[in-house]
Design an enzyme around this catalytic site. Structure first.
Site, mmCIF file in Angstrom:
data_model
loop_
_atom_site.group_PDB
_atom_site.id
_atom_site.type_symbol
_atom_site.label_atom_id
_atom_site.label_comp_id
_atom_site.label_asym_id
_atom_site.label_seq_id
_atom_site.Cartn_x
_atom_site.Cartn_y
_atom_site.Cartn_z
ATOM 1 N N TYR A 39 0.842 -1.200 0.000
ATOM 2 C CA TYR A 39 0.000 0.000 0.000
ATOM 3 C C TYR A 39 0.878 1.250 0.000
ATOM 4 O O TYR A 39 0.648 2.198 -0.765
ATOM 5 C CB TYR A 39 -0.905 -0.023 1.228
ATOM 6 N N LYS A 83 1.150 4.348 -2.821
ATOM 7 C CA LYS A 83 0.882 5.752 -2.524
ATOM 8 C C LYS A 83 2.095 6.635 -2.808
ATOM 9 O O LYS A 83 1.943 7.789 -3.220
ATOM 10 C CB LYS A 83 0.414 5.893 -1.073
ATOM 11 N N THR A 95 -12.821 4.959 7.179
ATOM 12 C CA THR A 95 -13.570 4.504 6.008
ATOM 13 C C THR A 95 -13.468 2.983 5.937
ATOM 14 O O THR A 95 -12.649 2.369 6.632
ATOM 15 C CB THR A 95 -13.002 5.114 4.710
#
Length: 283
Positions: A160, A164, A195
């Site tokens: 991840y 990014k 989220t």
């Protein structure tokens, strides 16, 4: 008095989380025709139905033909214009790259889903967005959803993190060229935002004061979209003429305009600066 035409927005990963929050903020502002692109059909349709003047488009953002078809549909339905794109779709890895294995044949391959979904879908969306914005009567704005992990690693999610870092590097690379076409492209770099990208039990382990409210996320994105002046928690300002290639970190209840890494020396500065538009005849 002439009626100003509706502006057209496309939000990838718009069925929930930050994408949906930005869609809701655009609806509240008024004057926008909103298009949500996602692969989660039930959530996408529910999100579109909950908003006025909003359409859901199903597209696999890793499939370039899907992406192009969705953008074309939004563009033509919006009277051949595209004003704003929030390239937001993203996931985080669910497997543990640090797991040890005993096999002499080597470990199983790492799960690169997060790298593909986060980085490739962003590149696809930005590339197609530029095309349709250039066909529009007014030049628009693109905001990519990067992460605080674009600067500082998320240690338990290195894939991840790599994705990014890649999004930020891509945004800053194209921002100079896009600026000469009149297109603003900037990055939102959120910290912890509650989220569905991370399971609830993982969020529960974090202190409450680290979370960034969705209202701050959506408000910052709308300012970047409009080219409004930003003033961060340190008093750093970026006016409309400066909002190209900016990375805005959202941490807790504050935002910070994070500068580019300083060059090590003059040699490196000249090396990199010479890759900008107008310096290279091959571009």
């Amino acid at each position: 008095m002439a009626i100003e035409p509706e502006r057209v927005a496309v939000i990838t990963g718009g069925s929930r989380g930050m994408g949906l929050a930005v869609a809701q903020a655009l609806e509240a502002k008024g004057g926008w025709k909103i298009n949500l692109i996602d692969i989660k059909d039930e959530e996408g349709r529910q999100a579109a139905d909950s908003l006025s003047n909003t359409t859901y488009h199903r597209a696999n953002l890793l499939n370039y033909e899907d992406v192009t078809a969705a953008f074309k549909s939004a563009f033509t339905a919006g009277n051949n214009r595209l004003d704003f794109v929030f390239a937001n779709a993203g996931v985080i890895e669910s497997s543990n790259i640090y797991t040890k294995h005993e096999s002499l044949d080597g470990p199983p391959p790492p799960d690169l889903t997060a790298l593909e979904v986060n980085l490739k879908s962003c590149i696809n969306a930005v590339h197609v967005a530029r095309h349709y914005i250039n066909l529009s009567p007014a030049k628009g704005s693109i905001v990519v959803n990067a992460s605080c992990s674009s600067f500082w690693p998320t240690y338990w999610a290195p894939i991840y993190t790599a994705s990014k870092f890649g999004i930020l590097g891509f945004m800053r690379s194209v921002a100079d060229y896009y600026k000469h076409e009149g297109i603003r492209v900037n990055a939102l770099c959120p910290g912890a935002v509650r989220t569905p990208i991370v399971p609830d039990h993982a969020w529960a382990a974090m202190p409450e004061d680290v979370f960034t409210p969705l209202e701050l996320i959506s408000g910052t994105v709308l300012k970047l979209a409009a080219g409004d002046e930003l003033v961060d928690a340190n008093g750093t300002r970026a006016g409309p003429d400066e909002l190209f290639g900016k990375a805005v970190v959202a941490s807790g209840k504050n935002i910070y305009i994070q500068p580019e890494t300083a060059y090590c020396d003059d040699v490196l500065a000249r090396t990199i600066e010479n890759t900008k538009m107008g310096k290279q005849t091959s571009v």
